[in-house]
Design an enzyme around this catalytic site. Structure first.
Site: not given
Length: 285
Positions: A126, A195
């Protein structure tokens, strides 16, 4: 108005990365404070709290967003004095939060760069501004290494990582997500962002993180997640809403009328699958 644009940009993935989103939210609140017409503290707080709630709702999984916004609001609530002095102090608090995060990211970069050795290959998944900061720091220290980026469907955040990393003068490769198993025998180190890091010792991150962790562990390749303390939460992983986005991001105009399509955005990885978490206070193992 900056608030509306920020809300739109976060929802439409024009702003990516948990910390980038959190800082964009703080900056939107700063702009609101700067242009507020409120005549008293009660009206001012109502205005800021309403905007804060809208920002928090844009991305329900990444805890840095609500943590940053709630921290900002809590600081503002403690302010006293006339409305103009409150606005001025509130604006300064926002600037201080942004600066504090910049310092934290640099400390993480320095801590993470110690893990990278000459002639190693690092796989990243990512896009994480914090991971990119680690790679930048390692490059500045004169280390020579290669980075492999996963494409990270459906939004292809890996393309962003690959572009930024290659522009640092680091040898960079881009692979499809499903090639992670095939290339892992070339990899010395895996780095991802985060996250959320939950109280039940789980990492919540971009979908595919848990699979890469399994592959890395099977190949005895150390894997670390980079996370500011802003990303830690007292909540358990089961209490975090794992966002699912519009299926058209996957379908890209194709029609599958008899198929239930899901666009799952995040997954959960047990921390014992990782070698550690890189924070501004050091590496938690």
């Amino acid at each position: 108005m900056k608030l509306e644009k920020t809300l739109k940009d976060i929802k439409e993935m024009k702003i990516q990365g948990a910390i980038s989103i959190a800082l964009a939210a703080v900056e939107a609140l700063e702009d609101l404070i700067k242009n507020s017409k409120a005549k008293g503290k009660k009206e001012f707080l109502s205005e800021i709290e309403s905007a804060a709630e809208q920002l928090i709702q844009t991305r329900p999984t990444a805890v840095a967003l609500p943590n940053a916004v709630n921290q900002y609001i809590a600081e503002i609530r403690r302010l006293n004095g006339d409305i103009e002095s409150i606005k001025k102090a509130a604006f300064a608090i926002g600037k201080s939060l942004v600066l504090k995060n910049m310092v934290a990211t640099q400390k993480i970069a320095e801590n993470g760069a110690k893990l990278i050795k000459n002639n190693q290959t690092v796989l990243v998944h990512c896009h994480s501004g914090t991971v990119t900061a680690i790679l930048r720091q390692a490059k500045l220290e004169g280390k020579r290494f290669k980075v492999i980026c996963t494409e990270t469907r459906p939004w292809h955040q890996g393309f962003v990582s690959a572009k930024q990393i290659s522009e640092l003068g680091i040898e960079t490769e881009l692979i499809v997500d499903s090639a992670a198993m095939q290339v892992m025998n070339e990899v010395d180190l895996v780095l991802t962002g985060a996250d959320a890091v939950t109280s039940d010792k789980k990492l919540i991150n971009k979908i595919g993180t848990s699979q890469i962790a399994l592959i890395a562990k099977g190949h005895k390749v150390p894997m670390y997640a980079a996370a500011q303390k802003l990303k830690f939460t007292d909540k358990k992983s089961s209490q975090i809403v794992l966002e699912e986005r519009d299926v058209n991001e996957i379908l890209e105009g194709k029609k599958l009328p008899k198929v239930n399509v899901r666009n799952v955005v995040f997954d959960v990885t047990a921390l014992n699958m990782l070698k550690g978490i890189i924070t501004e206070d050091g590496i938690l193992r």
